[in-house]
Design a protein around this motif. Structure first.
Motif, mmCIF file in Angstrom:
data_model
loop_
_atom_site.group_PDB
_atom_site.id
_atom_site.type_symbol
_atom_site.label_atom_id
_atom_site.label_comp_id
_atom_site.label_asym_id
_atom_site.label_seq_id
_atom_site.Cartn_x
_atom_site.Cartn_y
_atom_site.Cartn_z
ATOM 1 N N ALA A 101 0.833 -1.211 0.000
ATOM 2 C CA ALA A 101 0.000 0.000 0.000
ATOM 3 C C ALA A 101 0.863 1.254 0.000
ATOM 4 N N GLN A 102 1.923 1.238 0.786
ATOM 5 C CA GLN A 102 2.796 2.409 0.851
ATOM 6 C C GLN A 102 3.535 2.627 -0.472
ATOM 7 N N ALA A 103 3.939 1.531 -1.116
ATOM 8 C CA ALA A 103 4.619 1.652 -2.404
ATOM 9 C C ALA A 103 3.672 2.213 -3.469
ATOM 10 N N PHE A 104 2.428 1.749 -3.444
ATOM 11 C CA PHE A 104 1.432 2.238 -4.390
ATOM 12 C C PHE A 104 1.160 3.724 -4.151
ATOM 13 N N ARG A 105 0.989 4.092 -2.884
ATOM 14 C CA ARG A 105 0.751 5.502 -2.559
ATOM 15 C C ARG A 105 1.918 6.372 -3.002
ATOM 16 N N ALA A 106 3.151 5.944 -2.736
ATOM 17 C CA ALA A 106 4.327 6.727 -3.109
ATOM 18 C C ALA A 106 4.374 6.969 -4.614
ATOM 19 N N THR A 107 3.993 5.956 -5.381
ATOM 20 C CA THR A 107 3.989 6.103 -6.839
ATOM 21 C C THR A 107 2.929 7.092 -7.287
ATOM 22 N N ILE A 153 -8.100 -7.501 -2.288
ATOM 23 C CA ILE A 153 -7.249 -6.605 -3.075
ATOM 24 C C ILE A 153 -8.014 -5.355 -3.477
ATOM 25 N N GLU A 154 -9.236 -5.530 -3.947
ATOM 26 C CA GLU A 154 -10.052 -4.386 -4.369
ATOM 27 C C GLU A 154 -10.274 -3.414 -3.213
ATOM 28 N N THR A 155 -10.489 -3.958 -2.017
ATOM 29 C CA THR A 155 -10.703 -3.119 -0.847
ATOM 30 C C THR A 155 -9.459 -2.303 -0.525
ATOM 31 N N LEU A 156 -8.312 -2.963 -0.530
ATOM 32 C CA LEU A 156 -7.053 -2.280 -0.231
ATOM 33 C C LEU A 156 -6.750 -1.210 -1.271
ATOM 34 N N ILE A 157 -6.879 -1.560 -2.550
ATOM 35 C CA ILE A 157 -6.561 -0.616 -3.624
ATOM 36 C C ILE A 157 -7.520 0.567 -3.610
ATOM 37 N N SER A 158 -8.794 0.313 -3.334
ATOM 38 C CA SER A 158 -9.767 1.407 -3.292
ATOM 39 C C SER A 158 -9.392 2.420 -2.214
ATOM 40 N N TYR A 159 -8.942 1.924 -1.069
ATOM 41 C CA TYR A 159 -8.521 2.842 -0.010
ATOM 42 C C TYR A 159 -7.323 3.674 -0.460
ATOM 43 N N VAL A 160 -6.306 3.013 -1.018
ATOM 44 C CA VAL A 160 -5.099 3.727 -1.419
ATOM 45 C C VAL A 160 -5.409 4.754 -2.504
ATOM 46 N N VAL A 161 -6.198 4.362 -3.500
ATOM 47 C CA VAL A 161 -6.534 5.285 -4.590
ATOM 48 C C VAL A 161 -7.333 6.477 -4.060
ATOM 49 N N GLY A 162 -8.311 6.204 -3.187
ATOM 50 C CA GLY A 162 -9.108 7.296 -2.642
ATOM 51 C C GLY A 162 -8.278 8.302 -1.864
ATOM 52 N N SER A 164 -4.998 8.711 -2.000
ATOM 53 C CA SER A 164 -3.964 9.294 -2.838
ATOM 54 C C SER A 164 -4.522 10.347 -3.793
ATOM 55 N N THR A 165 -5.751 10.144 -4.250
ATOM 56 C CA THR A 165 -6.378 11.140 -5.118
ATOM 57 C C THR A 165 -6.525 12.466 -4.392
ATOM 58 N N ALA A 166 -6.999 12.405 -3.149
ATOM 59 C CA ALA A 166 -7.140 13.624 -2.355
ATOM 60 C C ALA A 166 -5.783 14.260 -2.070
ATOM 61 N N GLU A 167 -4.795 13.431 -1.731
ATOM 62 C CA GLU A 167 -3.452 13.957 -1.458
ATOM 63 C C GLU A 167 -2.840 14.594 -2.688
ATOM 64 N N ALA A 168 -2.988 13.940 -3.829
ATOM 65 C CA ALA A 168 -2.410 14.462 -5.063
ATOM 66 C C ALA A 168 -3.038 15.804 -5.430
ATOM 67 N N ALA A 169 -4.344 15.924 -5.248
ATOM 68 C CA ALA A 169 -5.016 17.192 -5.529
ATOM 69 C C ALA A 169 -4.507 18.294 -4.603
ATOM 70 N N TRP A 170 -4.340 17.953 -3.330
ATOM 71 C CA TRP A 170 -3.817 18.909 -2.352
ATOM 72 C C TRP A 170 -2.405 19.347 -2.722
ATOM 73 N N LEU A 171 -1.541 18.399 -3.047
ATOM 74 C CA LEU A 171 -0.150 18.730 -3.374
ATOM 75 C C LEU A 171 -0.048 19.518 -4.679
ATOM 76 N N THR A 172 -0.976 19.284 -5.600
ATOM 77 C CA THR A 172 -1.004 20.074 -6.834
ATOM 78 C C THR A 172 -1.339 21.526 -6.515
ATOM 79 N N LYS A 220 -2.290 10.144 8.836
ATOM 80 C CA LYS A 220 -3.679 9.909 8.420
ATOM 81 C C LYS A 220 -3.774 8.675 7.537
ATOM 82 N N PHE A 221 -2.823 8.537 6.604
ATOM 83 C CA PHE A 221 -2.838 7.386 5.706
ATOM 84 C C PHE A 221 -2.640 6.102 6.495
ATOM 85 N N SER A 222 -1.680 6.104 7.415
ATOM 86 C CA SER A 222 -1.389 4.901 8.188
ATOM 87 C C SER A 222 -2.561 4.505 9.085
ATOM 88 N N TYR A 223 -3.227 5.484 9.664
ATOM 89 C CA TYR A 223 -4.376 5.198 10.520
ATOM 90 C C TYR A 223 -5.471 4.498 9.716
#
Length: 238
Positions: A101-107, A153-162, A164-172, A220-223
């Motif tokens: 999950a952390q590797a996916f988020r970092a990417t 897998i779908e559950t884990l990926i959905s969390y990471v994508v959700g 990360s989408t918010a984080e990416a928008a914030w960092l942009t 927040k992500f880790s929690y």
């Protein structure tokens, strides 16, 4: 008269029109597209601008990539090749899931455009890097004895994508301000504190976020990740 079958709108569903030319390969086109996406975003990407960056004509690009949608499919698969996953380990599936999950988020944070296009650019899940990523995750959750590994897998990926989408928008938004994240948060903090006046449950301690916003995002992500994994653990046979 037989009905005409429409082609599947995916780069992975057709053969290349011509063999790649040494002077301009599909791989070179995709690498430069990723650089352009990272620097300027999806809206700035066009086949014409990309051709100019490659010192080529737009027609030359179309010999390798038929449309911008195909280019996005290829770009998505390209960055998935950066994600490293641990080997399947039934003895410590949770630690492996956290690492994945952390590797996916970092990417996704290195490529802020990525999470917003997943599932939109045609049959993106047929690319070789995405197939490899999915296979390794499947091996991990299968080794852990999940009765429905695909659902886990779908559950884990959905969390990471959700997240990360918010984080990416914030960092942009931070990047567009020209400030550091800490400076950006500090400038917003007075308005945020004023807005929460009178709202008992929203008026929490924001000091930590103001002092180290990156660490706050990590926490927040880790929690949330731990909560998701707690839920998945309940699905394992006892």
């Amino acid at each position: 008269m037989a009905a005409r079958t429409n082609p599947v709108p995916s780069v992975w569903a057709r053969q290349p029109r011509e063999p790649e030319q040494p002077s301009l390969s599909r791989a070179a086109i995709v690498r430069e597209a990723v650089v352009m996406l990272d620097a300027e975003g999806i809206d700035a990407l066009s086949m014409r601008k990309l051709a100019t960056r490659l010192n080529a004509g737009a027609t030359s690009l179309y010999r390798h990539v038929a449309t911008k949608d195909e280019l996005m499919e290829l770009a998505v698969d390209e960055v998935f090749g950066e994600i490293t996953l641990p080997p399947a380990d039934s003895s410590n599936w949770r630690a492996a899931a956290v690492e994945a999950a952390q590797a996916f988020r970092a990417t996704t944070l290195r490529h802020p455009w990525l999470s917003s296009v997943l599932g939109q650019a045609g049959l993106v899940y047929l690319g070789p890097n995405l197939m490899s990523f999915s296979e390794r995750l499947a091996a991990l959750f299968t080794a852990a004895a999940f009765p429905e590994p695909a659902r886990a897998i779908e559950t884990l990926i959905s969390y990471v994508v959700g997240m990360s989408t918010a984080e990416a928008a914030w960092l942009t938004a931070v990047a567009r301000s020209g400030e550091s994240e800490a400076e950006f948060v500090a400038r917003l903090m007075p308005a945020a504190e004023q807005a929460t006046v009178g709202y008992e449950h929203l008026n929490g301690d924001s000091t930590a976020a103001a002092e180290d916003p990156a660490a706050s995002r990590d926490a927040k992500f880790s929690y949330g990740l731990e909560v998701v994994l707690d839920g998945l653990a309940l699905r394992l046979p006892r």
